[in-house]
Motif scaffolding. Sequence first.
Motif, PDB file in Angstrom:
ATOM      1  N   ALA A 170       0.834  -1.203   0.000  1.00  0.00           N
ATOM      2  CA  ALA A 170       0.000   0.000   0.000  1.00  0.00           C
ATOM      3  C   ALA A 170       0.869   1.253   0.000  1.00  0.00           C
ATOM      4  CB  ALA A 170      -0.900   0.005   1.237  1.00  0.00           C
ATOM      5  N   PRO A 171       0.423   2.314  -0.675  1.00  0.00           N
ATOM      6  CA  PRO A 171       1.128   3.598  -0.596  1.00  0.00           C
ATOM      7  C   PRO A 171       0.851   4.273   0.731  1.00  0.00           C
ATOM      8  CG  PRO A 171      -0.871   3.853  -1.867  1.00  0.00           C
ATOM      9  CD  PRO A 171      -0.772   2.386  -1.533  1.00  0.00           C
ATOM     10  N   MET A 172       1.605   5.316   1.029  1.00  0.00           N
ATOM     11  CA  MET A 172       1.396   6.025   2.292  1.00  0.00           C
ATOM     12  C   MET A 172       0.075   6.777   2.280  1.00  0.00           C
ATOM     13  SD  MET A 172       5.229   7.467   3.113  1.00  0.00           S
ATOM     14  CE  MET A 172       4.651   8.176   4.647  1.00  0.00           C
ATOM     15  N   GLN A 173      -0.287   7.336   1.125  1.00  0.00           N
ATOM     16  CA  GLN A 173      -1.543   8.065   0.995  1.00  0.00           C
ATOM     17  C   GLN A 173      -2.492   7.289   0.098  1.00  0.00           C
ATOM     18  OE1 GLN A 173      -2.345  10.882   2.594  1.00  0.00           O
ATOM     19  NE2 GLN A 173      -0.329  10.983   3.590  1.00  0.00           N
ATOM     20  N   LEU A 174      -3.740   7.115   0.529  1.00  0.00           N
ATOM     21  CA  LEU A 174      -4.704   6.315  -0.221  1.00  0.00           C
ATOM     22  C   LEU A 174      -5.831   7.141  -0.842  1.00  0.00           C
ATOM     23  CD1 LEU A 174      -5.112   3.231   2.141  1.00  0.00           C
ATOM     24  CD2 LEU A 174      -4.041   3.254  -0.119  1.00  0.00           C
ATOM     25  N   ASP A 175      -5.740   8.458  -0.763  1.00  0.00           N
ATOM     26  CA  ASP A 175      -6.846   9.294  -1.226  1.00  0.00           C
ATOM     27  C   ASP A 175      -7.219   9.019  -2.680  1.00  0.00           C
ATOM     28  OD1 ASP A 175      -6.761  10.347   1.261  1.00  0.00           O
ATOM     29  OD2 ASP A 175      -5.994  12.320   0.686  1.00  0.00           O
ATOM     30  N   ASP A 176      -6.231   9.007  -3.576  1.00  0.00           N
ATOM     31  CA  ASP A 176      -6.522   8.802  -4.996  1.00  0.00           C
ATOM     32  C   ASP A 176      -7.032   7.387  -5.256  1.00  0.00           C
ATOM     33  OD1 ASP A 176      -5.898  11.368  -5.846  1.00  0.00           O
ATOM     34  OD2 ASP A 176      -3.790  10.902  -6.184  1.00  0.00           O
ATOM     35  N   HIS A 177      -6.479   6.416  -4.559  1.00  0.00           N
ATOM     36  CA  HIS A 177      -6.931   5.037  -4.728  1.00  0.00           C
ATOM     37  C   HIS A 177      -8.386   4.882  -4.286  1.00  0.00           C
ATOM     38  CE1 HIS A 177      -2.582   4.561  -4.895  1.00  0.00           C
ATOM     39  NE2 HIS A 177      -2.771   3.365  -5.434  1.00  0.00           N
ATOM     40  N   GLN A 178      -8.728   5.500  -3.170  1.00  0.00           N
ATOM     41  CA  GLN A 178     -10.108   5.401  -2.672  1.00  0.00           C
ATOM     42  C   GLN A 178     -11.073   6.151  -3.589  1.00  0.00           C
ATOM     43  OE1 GLN A 178      -9.553   6.833   1.323  1.00  0.00           O
ATOM     44  NE2 GLN A 178      -9.188   4.780   2.155  1.00  0.00           N
ATOM     45  N   ARG A 179     -10.620   7.249  -4.165  1.00  0.00           N
ATOM     46  CA  ARG A 179     -11.477   8.002  -5.089  1.00  0.00           C
ATOM     47  C   ARG A 179     -11.794   7.167  -6.333  1.00  0.00           C
ATOM     48  NH1 ARG A 179      -9.862  10.913  -9.372  1.00  0.00           N
ATOM     49  NH2 ARG A 179      -7.705  10.948  -8.639  1.00  0.00           N
ATOM     50  N   ILE A 180     -10.828   6.409  -6.811  1.00  0.00           N
ATOM     51  CA  ILE A 180     -11.020   5.634  -8.048  1.00  0.00           C
ATOM     52  C   ILE A 180     -11.609   4.256  -7.779  1.00  0.00           C
ATOM     53  CG2 ILE A 180      -9.765   4.488  -9.932  1.00  0.00           C
ATOM     54  CD1 ILE A 180      -7.896   6.940  -9.952  1.00  0.00           C
ATOM     55  N   PHE A 181     -11.099   3.568  -6.747  1.00  0.00           N
ATOM     56  CA  PHE A 181     -11.492   2.176  -6.511  1.00  0.00           C
ATOM     57  C   PHE A 181     -12.487   1.997  -5.371  1.00  0.00           C
ATOM     58  CE2 PHE A 181      -7.071   1.798  -8.219  1.00  0.00           C
ATOM     59  CZ  PHE A 181      -7.384   1.171  -9.410  1.00  0.00           C
ATOM     60  N   GLY A 182     -12.709   3.045  -4.575  1.00  0.00           N
ATOM     61  CA  GLY A 182     -13.577   2.901  -3.422  1.00  0.00           C
ATOM     62  C   GLY A 182     -12.805   2.495  -2.176  1.00  0.00           C
ATOM     63  N   PRO A 183     -13.500   2.274  -1.066  1.00  0.00           N
ATOM     64  CA  PRO A 183     -12.824   2.033   0.219  1.00  0.00           C
ATOM     65  C   PRO A 183     -12.313   0.606   0.412  1.00  0.00           C
ATOM     66  CG  PRO A 183     -15.197   2.019   0.520  1.00  0.00           C
ATOM     67  CD  PRO A 183     -14.967   2.377  -0.918  1.00  0.00           C
ATOM     68  N   GLN A 184     -12.799  -0.352  -0.386  1.00  0.00           N
ATOM     69  CA  GLN A 184     -12.439  -1.754  -0.154  1.00  0.00           C
ATOM     70  C   GLN A 184     -11.141  -2.101  -0.894  1.00  0.00           C
ATOM     71  OE1 GLN A 184     -14.126  -3.493   2.103  1.00  0.00           O
ATOM     72  NE2 GLN A 184     -15.380  -1.656   2.347  1.00  0.00           N
ATOM     73  N   LEU A 185     -10.035  -1.624  -0.345  1.00  0.00           N
ATOM     74  CA  LEU A 185      -8.718  -1.829  -0.948  1.00  0.00           C
ATOM     75  C   LEU A 185      -7.937  -2.872  -0.160  1.00  0.00           C
ATOM     76  CD1 LEU A 185      -7.793   1.940  -1.391  1.00  0.00           C
ATOM     77  CD2 LEU A 185      -8.509   0.389  -3.213  1.00  0.00           C
ATOM     78  N   GLN A 186      -7.281  -3.785  -0.878  1.00  0.00           N
ATOM     79  CA  GLN A 186      -6.443  -4.790  -0.231  1.00  0.00           C
ATOM     80  C   GLN A 186      -5.107  -4.873  -0.973  1.00  0.00           C
ATOM     81  OE1 GLN A 186      -8.417  -8.567   0.903  1.00  0.00           O
ATOM     82  NE2 GLN A 186     -10.278  -7.685   0.015  1.00  0.00           N
ATOM     83  N   PHE A 187      -4.031  -4.773  -0.226  1.00  0.00           N
ATOM     84  CA  PHE A 187      -2.687  -4.823  -0.807  1.00  0.00           C
ATOM     85  C   PHE A 187      -1.966  -6.081  -0.326  1.00  0.00           C
ATOM     86  CE2 PHE A 187      -4.052  -0.459  -0.934  1.00  0.00           C
ATOM     87  CZ  PHE A 187      -3.596  -0.001  -2.161  1.00  0.00           C
ATOM     88  N   ASN A 188      -0.817  -6.366  -0.946  1.00  0.00           N
ATOM     89  CA  ASN A 188      -0.041  -7.580  -0.638  1.00  0.00           C
ATOM     90  C   ASN A 188      -0.890  -8.848  -0.822  1.00  0.00           C
ATOM     91  OD1 ASN A 188       2.379  -6.159   0.178  1.00  0.00           O
ATOM     92  ND2 ASN A 188       1.251  -5.563   2.021  1.00  0.00           N
ATOM     93  N   GLN A 189      -1.679  -8.863  -1.906  1.00  0.00           N
ATOM     94  CA  GLN A 189      -2.552  -9.995  -2.201  1.00  0.00           C
ATOM     95  C   GLN A 189      -1.894 -10.923  -3.225  1.00  0.00           C
ATOM     96  OE1 GLN A 189      -5.602 -10.399  -0.439  1.00  0.00           O
ATOM     97  NE2 GLN A 189      -4.509  -8.786   0.687  1.00  0.00           N
ATOM     98  N   ASP A 190      -2.577 -12.022  -3.558  1.00  0.00           N
ATOM     99  CA  ASP A 190      -2.005 -12.992  -4.491  1.00  0.00           C
ATOM    100  C   ASP A 190      -2.400 -12.718  -5.934  1.00  0.00           C
ATOM    101  OD1 ASP A 190      -4.666 -13.659  -4.445  1.00  0.00           O
ATOM    102  OD2 ASP A 190      -4.342 -15.817  -4.144  1.00  0.00           O
ATOM    103  N   CYS A 191      -3.076 -11.585  -6.189  1.00  0.00           N
ATOM    104  CA  CYS A 191      -3.446 -11.233  -7.557  1.00  0.00           C
ATOM    105  C   CYS A 191      -3.708  -9.734  -7.636  1.00  0.00           C
ATOM    106  CB  CYS A 191      -4.696 -12.001  -8.003  1.00  0.00           C
ATOM    107  SG  CYS A 191      -6.182 -11.618  -7.038  1.00  0.00           S
ATOM    108  N   ASN A 192      -3.750  -9.220  -8.854  1.00  0.00           N
ATOM    109  CA  ASN A 192      -4.212  -7.861  -9.118  1.00  0.00           C
ATOM    110  C   ASN A 192      -5.602  -7.993  -9.705  1.00  0.00           C
ATOM    111  OD1 ASN A 192      -1.578  -6.585  -8.572  1.00  0.00           O
ATOM    112  ND2 ASN A 192      -0.942  -7.636 -10.441  1.00  0.00           N
TER     113      ASN A 192
END
Length: 330
Positions: A170-192
């Motif tokens: 995950a990046p330090m700031q998630l504002d842009d990610h949440q704006r585009i993808f919404g709040p349900q973000l998961q990092f260090n997963q086994d797929c993109n």
Amino acid sequence: MSGYFLPSYTLRGAAELITELGGNPAAVARQAAVPEAALRRPDIPLPARSIGAFFEQSAATCDCRTFGLRMSERSSMAVLGALWVLLRNAGTVRQMLEDFAANYALFTSAATVSLRRSGSGLFVCWDPAIVPARGSLQSVEYVLAVICSELRGFCPPGWQPAGALFRHAAPMQLDDHQRIFGPQLQFNQDCNALYLERDTLELPVNLRGSGARRMATAALRLEGGSPDRAATVRVEGIVRALLAFAPCTLEDVSRILGLAPRTLQDHLNADGHSFKQIKDAVRADLALKYVRESALSLSEIAEILGYAELSTFSRSFRRWHGQTATTLRA
């Protein structure tokens, strides 16, 4: 393989964004082994590895962790060419994504699209086959964001995917990610991947108006006017769009047009052409353009145009243009 190249249209808007962020587009292009002309012209075949390197180099040079996300806002799935028109003719979002996964190899072999069922929903997974030395973080976020943007055209206002998964941290700031993808973000997963729920998958794919629908239908289906003449024109357009990035066989083009290969060949024959003749003519035209205007080596040009051996390409070039490619370039 020709499938490991991508059109320079992928970099549309990159020069302007880099300049806005205080960078030098030409310098970034040189560092990523991308010809500067590719920042201005949409039809130059580029190695997928170079495009990935360009995204990562741009982010590093401009100190912009969200470069891929910002690029996605200047792009669309129209980069897929004829395949994009096919997707826009799907009945539902589910069918569109199934067509996307089944036909993505027509566009490039440089990455894979796969679907994984989970409950009543679906994971739409994207992974690069070739990872640049700097990694693929920017490319991954760019592609998933472009898919999100396309889906919003068919979804209610304010729609977000039910989840977005990334292999990277995950990046330090998630504002842009949440704006585009919404709040349900998961990092260090086994797929993109994007996770879509059943309600989203069953939404109709709307072309936003009967005029747009008629244009898409006319572009892909042999309806209206002379079907034989229409077949020749449309097959040439599809071959020109796909040839540099996929094997582009009669079966491939027939599937995009929604016809049986024999039926398509019958239309072409009735207009005095064959699929082989059309493909050869497009190859001749693209070969001349690439030899004259690109920095690609002759071996790369031969590979892009589907020749396994440089010698075979050289004989074809002499047949087409009355001289060797080496002589023309001298």
